[in-house]
Design a protein around this motif. Structure first.
Motif, PDB file in Angstrom:
ATOM      1  N   ASN A 160     -35.274  24.244  -2.453  1.00  0.00           N
ATOM      2  CA  ASN A 160     -35.610  25.580  -2.405  1.00  0.00           C
ATOM      3  C   ASN A 160     -34.344  26.149  -1.941  1.00  0.00           C
ATOM      4  OD1 ASN A 160     -38.582  26.682  -2.738  1.00  0.00           O
ATOM      5  ND2 ASN A 160     -38.692  25.014  -0.943  1.00  0.00           N
TER       6      ASN A 160
ATOM      7  N   ARG B  11     -41.637  27.733  -7.010  1.00  0.00           N
ATOM      8  CA  ARG B  11     -42.633  27.622  -5.286  1.00  0.00           C
ATOM      9  C   ARG B  11     -43.724  27.125  -5.029  1.00  0.00           C
ATOM     10  NH1 ARG B  11     -38.354  31.791  -4.043  1.00  0.00           N
ATOM     11  NH2 ARG B  11     -36.596  30.991  -3.288  1.00  0.00           N
TER      12      ARG B  11
ATOM     13  N   LEU C 275     -37.016  17.571  -7.411  1.00  0.00           N
ATOM     14  CA  LEU C 275     -37.208  17.555  -6.303  1.00  0.00           C
ATOM     15  C   LEU C 275     -35.774  16.158  -5.700  1.00  0.00           C
ATOM     16  CD1 LEU C 275     -40.997  18.311  -5.613  1.00  0.00           C
ATOM     17  CD2 LEU C 275     -38.777  19.323  -4.944  1.00  0.00           C
TER      18      LEU C 275
ATOM     19  N   ALA D  20     -37.942  18.766  -0.839  1.00  0.00           N
ATOM     20  CA  ALA D  20     -37.954  20.046  -1.143  1.00  0.00           C
ATOM     21  C   ALA D  20     -37.174  21.262  -0.932  1.00  0.00           C
ATOM     22  CB  ALA D  20     -39.696  20.403  -0.409  1.00  0.00           C
TER      23      ALA D  20
ATOM     24  N   LYS E 276     -40.412  18.210 -10.538  1.00  0.00           N
ATOM     25  CA  LYS E 276     -40.136  16.725  -9.609  1.00  0.00           C
ATOM     26  C   LYS E 276     -38.731  16.121  -9.587  1.00  0.00           C
ATOM     27  CE  LYS E 276     -45.689  15.423  -8.839  1.00  0.00           C
ATOM     28  NZ  LYS E 276     -46.820  14.241  -9.456  1.00  0.00           N
TER      29      LYS E 276
ATOM     30  N   ILE F 252     -44.219  23.239  -6.415  1.00  0.00           N
ATOM     31  CA  ILE F 252     -43.343  22.680  -4.969  1.00  0.00           C
ATOM     32  C   ILE F 252     -44.668  22.074  -3.767  1.00  0.00           C
ATOM     33  CG2 ILE F 252     -42.142  22.366  -2.897  1.00  0.00           C
ATOM     34  CD1 ILE F 252     -39.757  24.172  -5.113  1.00  0.00           C
TER      35      ILE F 252
END
Length: 455
Positions: free
Chosen positions: A338, A382, A328, A334, A325, A385
């Protein structure tokens, strides 16, 4: 390799779109002939869907405009008129013989012809120098079908002359090799090597277009750019990595190219992957990535995305919800996180490709274990996420259930203190997502005001 197996060109039947068929028929009704020509014929024979359909005719440019209701003189001095049918644009060019190319891009003069063969002789590569209509069938005077069968890129006629006419053709040869999986014929490749410096006369915008198509098709063709002496004129920083190895013995030039090849995503991620080794693994940083990409005329959005990935660097990321987080939060969403993970994943995959060249077995084992573990970590990250997104858990100030206005109502003057309080509350919410309720956060804010004495 995407080859064909055609022995008799009379067997070739190409499905021409109705609009293109209509344009050809209109020329014939008016006493002229016309053909679909170039890349659309190549792609049709290969079973690919053409991006566009170009048409060539013996009709002079002024006649083209008189035959069709809607036309645009897009390059009438060189015989090109755009015909518009149902809001779709089709480039129609009069058969021509080109004069000298003193600027390495445009012919100084053109001579219009009544012979389709004259027009095909001036084109770049044999596989692009074929024309077709229903009446005459396939016109292939340079061995385009033979080269499609062999899977090679070969210039029409003398390769030196073709590249002197337009130096960008050197990059196009390598780009077609990337897109089709074809080999570049020996004489054609030799000519590229000897004439490589002439690429300097080509605009960066045109080079960018070919380079992006190349890396999005098969970035391993960057090796061919290097072999043909073109890479130094495109991104000299990657050329400088040739022969350089890191402390583990990994070839940094190969690592850069392999990262680009293996990286998922778009041009921004591919460019970040290509430049990663130069910026992260060496100290030779003469130009910022922003400067390199702007010089290559990448758009601002792509430059911003690539530079953010590079500047974020090789940070440790753990299979930990709170840690994820925090990342992020730094990326803002996100998708950006990624995109960064694509590059980190490409690095690990590239190193796994290269470890077979490392001479010391214990080093190979260490890299192998580390990167395989890293790929597992990214896979798990992933999943977390996706779970964070699905559950709508807060990881940035804008997602808190209170705003600065709520804190101002508590008597705090507008200013940096508001942001500081919200950031402190966010830290707690990141660790405890269930706290992101307005009543709970208001109490937290009151505590900060009371005990931290924000005034």
């Amino acid at each position: 390799m995407e080859k064909v197996n055609i022995l008799d060109i009379s067997d070739i039947k190409i499905d021409i779109p109705k609009d293109v068929e209509y344009i050809i028929e209109e020329f014939e009704k008016n006493g002229f002939e016309a053909f679909a020509v170039g890349g659309c014929i190549r792609d049709s024979i290969l079973g690919r869907i053409p991006n566009d359909w170009d048409i060539t005719t013996d009709a002079p440019p002024d006649k083209i405009a008189s035959i069709f209701e809607k036309t645009v003189d897009t390059g009438i001095e060189h015989g090109t008129v755009t015909v518009i049918i149902d809001r779709k644009c089709y480039e129609v060019t009069t058969y021509r013989i080109d004069g000298e190319y003193s600027d390495g891009r445009h012919p100084d003069s053109v001579e219009f012809s009544k012979n389709i063969e004259d027009d095909l002789k001036r084109r770049d590569f044999t596989i692009n120098a074929m024309a077709y209509n229903y009446k005459r069938g396939l016109v292939d005077i340079s061995g385009g079908i033979e080269d499609l069968n062999k899977g090679i890129i070969r210039c029409v006629g003398n390769p030196y002359k073709r590249f002197e006419e337009d130096a960008l053709r050197m990059m196009r040869a390598i780009r077609f090799s990337a897109q089709l999986g074809f080999e570049i014929e020996t004489d054609t490749k030799d000519a590229i090597k000897k004439l490589s410096s002439s690429i300097e006369c080509i605009s960066k915008e045109r080079i960018n277009t070919e380079f992006v198509k190349l890396i999005m098709s098969d970035a391993s063709q960057i090796y061919t750019l290097g072999e043909c002496n073109l890479l130094t004129y495109i991104i000299e920083e990657i050329e400088k990595l040739k022969g350089v190895k890191d402390f583990r013995g990994l070839d940094l030039y190969r690592k850069s190219v392999e990262m680009c090849r293996l990286c998922e995503g778009g041009a921004a991620e591919k460019m970040a992957a290509l430049m990663w080794t130069y910026y992260i693994c060496t100290n030779n940083k003469e130009r910022k990535i922003e400067d390199i990409m702007k010089a290559l005329r990448f758009d601002n959005k792509t430059v911003e995305k690539s530079s953010y990935i590079i500047n974020y660097g090789a940070r440790n990321i753990y299979i930990d919800r709170v840690d994820i987080k925090k990342h992020l939060n730094r990326f803002g969403n996100a998708d950006k996180f990624n995109e960064y993970l694509y590059v980190r994943e490409a690095e690990m995959k590239a190193e796994l490709e290269l470890i077979k060249d490392v001479q010391f077995s214990h080093v190979t084992e260490i890299i192998d274990a580390f990167d395989n573990e890293g790929l597992y970590v990214i896979s798990e990250i992933r999943k977390i996420i996706d779970d964070i997104k699905e559950k709508g858990e807060c990881f940035k100030v804008s997602e808190l259930e209170i705003t600065g206005k709520d804190i101002i109502k508590m008597g705090i003057k507008p200013g940096k203190q508001i942001g500081m309080i919200l950031e402190e509350i966010l830290k707690k919410v990141i660790k405890n997502p269930e706290m992101n309720r307005k009543d709970t956060l208001l109490k937290e804010a009151e505590n900060f005001v009371k005990f931290q004495k924000y005034v």
